[in-house]
Design a protein around this motif. Sequence first.
Motif, PDB file in Angstrom:
ATOM      1  N   CYS A   1       0.866  -1.178   0.000  1.00  0.00           N
ATOM      2  CA  CYS A   1       0.000   0.000   0.000  1.00  0.00           C
ATOM      3  C   CYS A   1       0.905   1.232   0.000  1.00  0.00           C
ATOM      4  O   CYS A   1       1.752   1.376   0.874  1.00  0.00           O
ATOM      5  CB  CYS A   1      -0.900  -0.003   1.237  1.00  0.00           C
ATOM      6  N   THR A   2       0.731   2.107  -0.999  1.00  0.00           N
ATOM      7  CA  THR A   2       1.522   3.331  -1.089  1.00  0.00           C
ATOM      8  C   THR A   2       0.706   4.496  -0.560  1.00  0.00           C
ATOM      9  O   THR A   2      -0.448   4.691  -0.969  1.00  0.00           O
ATOM     10  CB  THR A   2       1.953   3.613  -2.542  1.00  0.00           C
ATOM     11  N   ILE A   3       1.295   5.273   0.329  1.00  0.00           N
ATOM     12  CA  ILE A   3       0.606   6.356   1.034  1.00  0.00           C
ATOM     13  C   ILE A   3       1.334   7.670   0.780  1.00  0.00           C
ATOM     14  O   ILE A   3       2.561   7.739   0.912  1.00  0.00           O
ATOM     15  CB  ILE A   3       0.561   6.066   2.545  1.00  0.00           C
ATOM     16  N   LYS A   4       0.575   8.676   0.411  1.00  0.00           N
ATOM     17  CA  LYS A   4       1.112  10.030   0.317  1.00  0.00           C
ATOM     18  C   LYS A   4       0.899  10.708   1.661  1.00  0.00           C
ATOM     19  O   LYS A   4      -0.229  10.797   2.156  1.00  0.00           O
ATOM     20  CB  LYS A   4       0.416  10.829  -0.785  1.00  0.00           C
ATOM     21  N   LEU A   5       1.972  11.167   2.276  1.00  0.00           N
ATOM     22  CA  LEU A   5       1.855  11.852   3.559  1.00  0.00           C
ATOM     23  C   LEU A   5       1.108  13.172   3.384  1.00  0.00           C
ATOM     24  O   LEU A   5       1.073  13.750   2.291  1.00  0.00           O
ATOM     25  CB  LEU A   5       3.237  12.112   4.148  1.00  0.00           C
ATOM     26  N   GLY A   6       0.534  13.657   4.469  1.00  0.00           N
ATOM     27  CA  GLY A   6      -0.191  14.917   4.402  1.00  0.00           C
ATOM     28  C   GLY A   6       0.695  16.081   4.021  1.00  0.00           C
ATOM     29  O   GLY A   6       0.254  17.052   3.411  1.00  0.00           O
ATOM     30  N   THR A   7       1.975  15.990   4.368  1.00  0.00           N
ATOM     31  CA  THR A   7       2.965  17.000   4.007  1.00  0.00           C
ATOM     32  C   THR A   7       4.332  16.356   4.099  1.00  0.00           C
ATOM     33  O   THR A   7       4.517  15.347   4.793  1.00  0.00           O
ATOM     34  CB  THR A   7       2.879  18.221   4.943  1.00  0.00           C
ATOM     35  N   THR A   8       5.291  16.911   3.386  1.00  0.00           N
ATOM     36  CA  THR A   8       6.651  16.375   3.434  1.00  0.00           C
ATOM     37  C   THR A   8       7.199  16.473   4.852  1.00  0.00           C
ATOM     38  O   THR A   8       7.015  17.483   5.534  1.00  0.00           O
ATOM     39  CB  THR A   8       7.558  17.144   2.464  1.00  0.00           C
ATOM     40  N   GLY A   9       7.862  15.416   5.289  1.00  0.00           N
ATOM     41  CA  GLY A   9       8.361  15.411   6.650  1.00  0.00           C
ATOM     42  C   GLY A   9       9.600  14.558   6.819  1.00  0.00           C
ATOM     43  O   GLY A   9      10.031  13.854   5.894  1.00  0.00           O
TER      44      GLY A   9
ATOM     45  N   HIS B   1       8.501  14.904  11.835  1.00  0.00           N
ATOM     46  CA  HIS B   1       8.463  16.356  11.936  1.00  0.00           C
ATOM     47  C   HIS B   1       8.224  16.963  10.562  1.00  0.00           C
ATOM     48  O   HIS B   1       8.819  16.536   9.564  1.00  0.00           O
ATOM     49  CB  HIS B   1       9.769  16.883  12.535  1.00  0.00           C
ATOM     50  N   VAL B   2       7.344  17.946  10.508  1.00  0.00           N
ATOM     51  CA  VAL B   2       7.007  18.634   9.272  1.00  0.00           C
ATOM     52  C   VAL B   2       8.221  19.388   8.747  1.00  0.00           C
ATOM     53  O   VAL B   2       8.964  20.005   9.513  1.00  0.00           O
ATOM     54  CB  VAL B   2       5.842  19.616   9.510  1.00  0.00           C
ATOM     55  N   VAL B   3       8.421  19.318   7.421  1.00  0.00           N
ATOM     56  CA  VAL B   3       9.414  20.167   6.768  1.00  0.00           C
ATOM     57  C   VAL B   3       8.677  21.413   6.286  1.00  0.00           C
ATOM     58  O   VAL B   3       7.934  21.362   5.309  1.00  0.00           O
ATOM     59  CB  VAL B   3      10.084  19.454   5.585  1.00  0.00           C
TER      60      VAL B   3
ATOM     61  N   ILE C   1       0.194  23.944  11.019  1.00  0.00           N
ATOM     62  CA  ILE C   1       0.968  22.705  11.131  1.00  0.00           C
ATOM     63  C   ILE C   1       1.924  22.530   9.967  1.00  0.00           C
ATOM     64  O   ILE C   1       3.033  22.025  10.125  1.00  0.00           O
ATOM     65  CB  ILE C   1       0.009  21.494  11.265  1.00  0.00           C
ATOM     66  N   PHE C   2       1.532  22.984   8.765  1.00  0.00           N
ATOM     67  CA  PHE C   2       2.403  22.836   7.602  1.00  0.00           C
ATOM     68  C   PHE C   2       3.576  23.812   7.622  1.00  0.00           C
ATOM     69  O   PHE C   2       4.516  23.670   6.850  1.00  0.00           O
ATOM     70  CB  PHE C   2       1.617  23.024   6.306  1.00  0.00           C
ATOM     71  N   MET C   3       3.505  24.815   8.470  1.00  0.00           N
ATOM     72  CA  MET C   3       4.613  25.754   8.629  1.00  0.00           C
ATOM     73  C   MET C   3       5.480  25.403   9.833  1.00  0.00           C
ATOM     74  O   MET C   3       6.366  26.165  10.214  1.00  0.00           O
ATOM     75  CB  MET C   3       4.081  27.184   8.777  1.00  0.00           C
ATOM     76  N   GLY C   4       5.211  24.256  10.440  1.00  0.00           N
ATOM     77  CA  GLY C   4       5.989  23.818  11.587  1.00  0.00           C
ATOM     78  C   GLY C   4       5.418  24.221  12.920  1.00  0.00           C
ATOM     79  O   GLY C   4       6.050  23.979  13.957  1.00  0.00           O
ATOM     80  N   GLY C   5       4.225  24.839  12.938  1.00  0.00           N
ATOM     81  CA  GLY C   5       3.582  25.184  14.194  1.00  0.00           C
ATOM     82  C   GLY C   5       3.229  23.946  14.991  1.00  0.00           C
ATOM     83  O   GLY C   5       2.921  22.889  14.412  1.00  0.00           O
ATOM     84  N   LYS C   6       3.257  24.069  16.309  1.00  0.00           N
ATOM     85  CA  LYS C   6       3.033  22.885  17.149  1.00  0.00           C
ATOM     86  C   LYS C   6       2.476  23.301  18.504  1.00  0.00           C
ATOM     87  O   LYS C   6       2.940  24.270  19.106  1.00  0.00           O
ATOM     88  CB  LYS C   6       4.356  22.157  17.342  1.00  0.00           C
ATOM     89  N   VAL C   7       1.471  22.592  18.976  1.00  0.00           N
ATOM     90  CA  VAL C   7       0.989  22.772  20.348  1.00  0.00           C
ATOM     91  C   VAL C   7       1.963  22.073  21.282  1.00  0.00           C
ATOM     92  O   VAL C   7       2.240  20.882  21.124  1.00  0.00           O
ATOM     93  CB  VAL C   7      -0.427  22.208  20.511  1.00  0.00           C
ATOM     94  N   VAL C   8       2.501  22.807  22.250  1.00  0.00           N
ATOM     95  CA  VAL C   8       3.515  22.239  23.139  1.00  0.00           C
ATOM     96  C   VAL C   8       3.041  22.112  24.584  1.00  0.00           C
ATOM     97  O   VAL C   8       3.692  21.451  25.389  1.00  0.00           O
ATOM     98  CB  VAL C   8       4.815  23.061  23.083  1.00  0.00           C
ATOM     99  N   ALA C   9       1.910  22.712  24.921  1.00  0.00           N
ATOM    100  CA  ALA C   9       1.377  22.588  26.279  1.00  0.00           C
ATOM    101  C   ALA C   9      -0.084  23.031  26.271  1.00  0.00           C
ATOM    102  O   ALA C   9      -0.492  23.878  25.474  1.00  0.00           O
ATOM    103  CB  ALA C   9       2.169  23.422  27.276  1.00  0.00           C
ATOM    104  N   THR C  10      -0.862  22.449  27.167  1.00  0.00           N
ATOM    105  CA  THR C  10      -2.271  22.820  27.279  1.00  0.00           C
ATOM    106  C   THR C  10      -2.760  22.527  28.696  1.00  0.00           C
ATOM    107  O   THR C  10      -2.197  21.678  29.402  1.00  0.00           O
ATOM    108  CB  THR C  10      -3.129  22.048  26.256  1.00  0.00           C
ATOM    109  N   SER C  11      -3.802  23.228  29.092  1.00  0.00           N
ATOM    110  CA  SER C  11      -4.349  23.023  30.425  1.00  0.00           C
ATOM    111  C   SER C  11      -5.315  21.853  30.477  1.00  0.00           C
ATOM    112  O   SER C  11      -5.465  21.200  31.514  1.00  0.00           O
ATOM    113  CB  SER C  11      -5.075  24.287  30.895  1.00  0.00           C
ATOM    114  N   ASP C  12      -5.981  21.565  29.362  1.00  0.00           N
ATOM    115  CA  ASP C  12      -7.061  20.573  29.379  1.00  0.00           C
ATOM    116  C   ASP C  12      -7.368  20.136  27.955  1.00  0.00           C
ATOM    117  O   ASP C  12      -7.497  20.969  27.056  1.00  0.00           O
ATOM    118  CB  ASP C  12      -8.311  21.181  30.027  1.00  0.00           C
ATOM    119  N   ASP C  13      -7.486  18.838  27.758  1.00  0.00           N
ATOM    120  CA  ASP C  13      -7.810  18.251  26.444  1.00  0.00           C
ATOM    121  C   ASP C  13      -8.986  17.281  26.577  1.00  0.00           C
ATOM    122  O   ASP C  13      -9.057  16.303  25.844  1.00  0.00           O
ATOM    123  CB  ASP C  13      -6.601  17.469  25.912  1.00  0.00           C
TER     124      ASP C  13
END
Length: 364
Positions: free
Chosen positions: A80-88, A169-171, A187-199
Amino acid sequence: MAYEVVPLEDFSKEFGSTTELSSVSIGGQVVHVSDEFFAEAYQLLLVEPPVSLAKQYGPYGELYSGWETRRHNPTYYDWCTIKLGTTGIINGFDIDTTHFDGNEAPEVSVDAAHEFPNEGTTWKCILPKVRLGPSRRHLYKIPATGQTTYVRLRIYPDGGIARFRVYGHVVPVFPANPVEPFDLAHIFMGGKVVATSDDYFGSSSNILLPGRGKDMGDGWETKRSYTKDHQDWVIIKLGAPGYLSTAVIDTIHFKGNFPESCDIRGIYSQDIAPDANSDDWDVILSPVKLGPHRMHFFRLGNPYEQYTHVKVSIYPDGGIKRIRIIGTMAAKYGADMTEMTTQADGKHQTTPIIVEEGWEIIED
């Protein structure tokens, strides 16, 4: 090829800072498959965990939440060949055979390619053949790959897999023009959630996904609070240090559970996750009211200050679908990253900017 088996209890330690590059939520898709007689391969990339469909039957047999090929494969393997959501850059996998018991794929391997695969593609093996067991998750950590856009999952000789998750990791691809505004939190620009109070009801990492989603399930939602002056918050590490101009807070699908208000703070920090209670956070958006099921556009303060992180606080609790932080890249950072973030096209440079439906850049 070296690899390491990761115990399930170490998942957060090994993969907590990565992105699921293969997820359908960021555009991952199956592009080729050798066989999917019993169960279709697109299910490998679904966000939700596999469910049991025991004793439910379709025209080809018992139903499964996953990918399953027919028996007695005359070739050496199915694929099965999969295209990733973005290059990484890939550094691990979660290969899940949950509910496949007696019909799980006995062995798998994974190959990688950067360009669209064809008959002449040279695949690079990044996970050698490993054995799988029935109805369980298998975590593997590998040395960081080069830039990868496609992966090929091979099963030997046939069988079923419930989910296949590729972590890394996103490129990012930044604008060629340093004064071009873009979403530094995407997310495609490398943004990332690194901490949160509640999920509690929805993961905070959803707020950086592309698009506006399909329902409340792919947004961020906290539990109800009955404590006076309660607030929830999320800290976003921007894809690059930048000068921030506009925030977009989207509460689409949150109609009776949107936050009453929010504010935004910024900080310049070398830490991956700065202390949420530090006095170094600057207020760049004073508390403002929010409404249900709509996009809100706010001009941010301190436009000449550089920030690496933003902290979005909601009062007292509730749900947000997406957060966009529009700005421009800090000049020095942009110069340092030129080779990585611009793409040459003849004599011109392309500027791939993520544009969402409904966006509006507010000009001075």
